[in-house]
Design a protein around this motif. Structure first.
Motif, mmCIF file in Angstrom:
data_model
loop_
_atom_site.group_PDB
_atom_site.id
_atom_site.type_symbol
_atom_site.label_atom_id
_atom_site.label_comp_id
_atom_site.label_asym_id
_atom_site.label_seq_id
_atom_site.Cartn_x
_atom_site.Cartn_y
_atom_site.Cartn_z
ATOM 1 N N GLY A 65 0.787 -1.224 0.000
ATOM 2 C CA GLY A 65 0.000 0.000 0.000
ATOM 3 C C GLY A 65 0.820 1.276 0.000
ATOM 4 N N GLN A 66 2.125 1.181 0.190
ATOM 5 C CA GLN A 66 2.978 2.371 0.244
ATOM 6 C C GLN A 66 3.319 2.861 -1.161
ATOM 7 O OE1 GLN A 66 6.683 1.717 2.336
ATOM 8 N NE2 GLN A 66 6.842 3.870 2.908
ATOM 9 N N ARG A 67 3.605 4.169 -1.261
ATOM 10 C CA ARG A 67 3.930 4.811 -2.531
ATOM 11 C C ARG A 67 5.155 5.687 -2.326
ATOM 12 N NH1 ARG A 67 0.085 9.274 -5.486
ATOM 13 N NH2 ARG A 67 1.826 10.523 -6.171
ATOM 14 N N TRP A 68 6.003 5.790 -3.358
ATOM 15 C CA TRP A 68 7.186 6.645 -3.328
ATOM 16 C C TRP A 68 7.250 7.412 -4.637
ATOM 17 C CZ3 TRP A 68 11.476 6.905 -6.507
ATOM 18 C CH2 TRP A 68 12.525 7.677 -6.044
ATOM 19 N N ASP A 69 7.564 8.702 -4.566
ATOM 20 C CA ASP A 69 7.710 9.544 -5.752
ATOM 21 C C ASP A 69 9.101 10.142 -5.763
ATOM 22 O OD1 ASP A 69 4.919 9.779 -6.979
ATOM 23 O OD2 ASP A 69 4.530 10.230 -4.871
ATOM 24 N N GLY A 70 9.735 10.147 -6.930
ATOM 25 C CA GLY A 70 11.049 10.751 -7.081
ATOM 26 C C GLY A 70 11.324 11.038 -8.544
ATOM 27 N N VAL A 71 12.524 11.526 -8.816
ATOM 28 C CA VAL A 71 12.935 11.825 -10.185
ATOM 29 C C VAL A 71 14.237 11.088 -10.460
ATOM 30 C CG1 VAL A 71 13.654 13.634 -11.799
ATOM 31 C CG2 VAL A 71 11.799 14.079 -10.199
ATOM 32 N N VAL A 72 14.292 10.383 -11.589
ATOM 33 C CA VAL A 72 15.515 9.715 -12.026
ATOM 34 C C VAL A 72 15.912 10.287 -13.376
ATOM 35 C CG1 VAL A 72 15.172 7.574 -10.739
ATOM 36 C CG2 VAL A 72 14.167 7.799 -12.992
ATOM 37 N N ASP A 73 17.213 10.425 -13.608
ATOM 38 C CA ASP A 73 17.720 10.944 -14.868
ATOM 39 C C ASP A 73 18.134 9.750 -15.722
ATOM 40 O OD1 ASP A 73 18.456 12.794 -16.758
ATOM 41 O OD2 ASP A 73 20.450 13.121 -15.907
ATOM 42 N N LEU A 74 17.397 9.503 -16.796
ATOM 43 C CA LEU A 74 17.630 8.327 -17.624
ATOM 44 C C LEU A 74 18.231 8.701 -18.971
ATOM 45 C CD1 LEU A 74 14.314 6.354 -16.952
ATOM 46 C CD2 LEU A 74 16.491 6.262 -15.709
ATOM 47 N N LYS A 75 19.236 7.923 -19.383
ATOM 48 C CA LYS A 75 19.888 8.097 -20.683
ATOM 49 C C LYS A 75 19.170 7.226 -21.709
ATOM 50 C CE LYS A 75 24.282 8.643 -18.381
ATOM 51 N NZ LYS A 75 25.537 8.006 -18.014
ATOM 52 N N PRO A 76 19.301 7.558 -22.998
ATOM 53 C CA PRO A 76 18.677 6.721 -24.022
ATOM 54 C C PRO A 76 19.202 5.281 -23.959
ATOM 55 C CG PRO A 76 19.400 8.796 -24.965
ATOM 56 C CD PRO A 76 19.960 8.735 -23.570
ATOM 57 N N GLY A 77 18.325 4.337 -24.245
ATOM 58 C CA GLY A 77 18.697 2.923 -24.258
ATOM 59 C C GLY A 77 17.620 2.077 -23.602
ATOM 60 N N ILE A 78 17.968 0.825 -23.333
ATOM 61 C CA ILE A 78 17.050 -0.110 -22.696
ATOM 62 C C ILE A 78 17.408 -0.235 -21.218
ATOM 63 C CG2 ILE A 78 16.222 -2.511 -22.628
ATOM 64 C CD1 ILE A 78 15.360 -1.008 -25.143
ATOM 65 N N TYR A 79 16.403 -0.118 -20.380
ATOM 66 C CA TYR A 79 16.570 -0.294 -18.936
ATOM 67 C C TYR A 79 15.858 -1.567 -18.515
ATOM 68 C CZ TYR A 79 18.564 4.297 -18.098
ATOM 69 O OH TYR A 79 19.411 5.379 -18.088
ATOM 70 N N HIS A 80 16.498 -2.301 -17.633
ATOM 71 C CA HIS A 80 15.908 -3.492 -17.050
ATOM 72 C C HIS A 80 15.447 -3.113 -15.643
ATOM 73 C CE1 HIS A 80 17.550 -5.645 -20.429
ATOM 74 N NE2 HIS A 80 18.686 -5.020 -20.209
ATOM 75 N N LEU A 81 14.209 -3.416 -15.309
ATOM 76 C CA LEU A 81 13.638 -3.106 -14.002
ATOM 77 C C LEU A 81 13.304 -4.415 -13.311
ATOM 78 C CD1 LEU A 81 12.856 -0.737 -16.070
ATOM 79 C CD2 LEU A 81 11.220 -0.081 -14.355
ATOM 80 N N TRP A 82 13.518 -4.480 -11.989
ATOM 81 C CA TRP A 82 13.209 -5.689 -11.249
ATOM 82 C C TRP A 82 13.089 -5.399 -9.765
ATOM 83 C CZ3 TRP A 82 18.085 -4.306 -12.538
ATOM 84 C CH2 TRP A 82 19.080 -4.426 -11.580
ATOM 85 N N CYS A 83 12.468 -6.330 -9.067
ATOM 86 C CA CYS A 83 12.419 -6.316 -7.609
ATOM 87 C C CYS A 83 13.580 -7.178 -7.139
ATOM 88 C CB CYS A 83 11.094 -6.890 -7.102
ATOM 89 S SG CYS A 83 11.010 -6.994 -5.291
ATOM 90 N N SER A 84 14.409 -6.627 -6.231
ATOM 91 C CA SER A 84 15.624 -7.343 -5.815
ATOM 92 C C SER A 84 15.426 -8.211 -4.569
ATOM 93 C CB SER A 84 16.763 -6.348 -5.579
ATOM 94 O OG SER A 84 16.543 -5.606 -4.397
ATOM 95 N N LEU A 85 14.212 -8.286 -4.051
ATOM 96 C CA LEU A 85 14.004 -9.134 -2.879
ATOM 97 C C LEU A 85 14.166 -10.600 -3.278
ATOM 98 C CD1 LEU A 85 11.088 -7.275 -1.095
ATOM 99 C CD2 LEU A 85 13.534 -7.074 -0.728
ATOM 100 N N PRO A 86 14.644 -11.442 -2.363
ATOM 101 C CA PRO A 86 14.968 -12.836 -2.691
ATOM 102 C C PRO A 86 13.831 -13.573 -3.403
ATOM 103 C CG PRO A 86 15.738 -12.313 -0.487
ATOM 104 C CD PRO A 86 14.923 -11.127 -0.950
ATOM 105 N N GLY A 87 14.166 -14.101 -4.596
ATOM 106 C CA GLY A 87 13.231 -14.910 -5.362
ATOM 107 C C GLY A 87 12.240 -14.144 -6.224
ATOM 108 N N HIS A 88 12.072 -12.843 -6.002
ATOM 109 C CA HIS A 88 11.032 -12.094 -6.725
ATOM 110 C C HIS A 88 11.331 -11.990 -8.225
ATOM 111 C CE1 HIS A 88 8.941 -10.079 -3.059
ATOM 112 N NE2 HIS A 88 9.295 -11.323 -2.813
#
Length: 101
Positions: A65-88
Motif C-alpha cells: 500500500g505504500q507509494r514513493w515519488d522521485g525523479v531519475v535521470d535516464l539516458k537513451p537505451g534499454i533499462y531493465h527493471l526488477w524487484c531485488s528481494l529474494p526470489g522475486h
C-alpha cells in the motif's frame, strides 16, 4: 537527480506479486518523474539498470500500500527493471523500459 517540476515524462511502476506493471513502455530521456507503488501484499523494491551497466539505480523498499515519488535521470537505451528481494525476479517481477531521445 532533478526536480519533479522539470521532469519531461511520468512513469508509474506498480509492484504486485509477482509482476511489475509499467504505465508506459517508452519514456523520453532526461529527468523522469518516477512513481513506485506497492500494490501487492508483500514488501517490494525496484532496481533500474541501463543496458549492461554494473550499477543499478536503487529505489526504496516499500510495504504493501505504500507509494514513493522521485525523479531519475535516464539516458537513451534499454533499462531493465526488477524487484531485488529474494526470489522475486525469478517469479516474474521484471520488466524492460525503452528510453528515447
Amino acid at each position: 537527480m532533478g526536480s519533479p517540476a522539470i521532469a519531461s515524462t511520468h512513469l508509474q511502476v506498480t509492484e504486485i506479486e509477482y509482476r511489475l506493471l509499467l504505465s508506459r513502455g517508452v519514456v523520453k530521456a532526461g529527468p523522469v518523474s518516477l512513481e513506485e507503488i506497492d500494490g501487492g501484499m508483500d514488501p517490494h523494491d525496484l532496481r533500474l539498470r541501463h543496458g549492461t551497466s554494473p550499477n543499478p539505480i536503487p529505489q526504496p523498499q516499500l510495504t504493501p500500500g505504500q507509494r514513493w515519488d522521485g525523479v531519475v535521470d535516464l539516458k537513451p537505451g534499454i533499462y531493465h527493471l526488477w524487484c531485488s528481494l529474494p526470489g522475486h525476479w525469478k517469479l516474474g517481477m521484471r520488466a524492460s523500459l525503452r528510453v528515447v531521445r
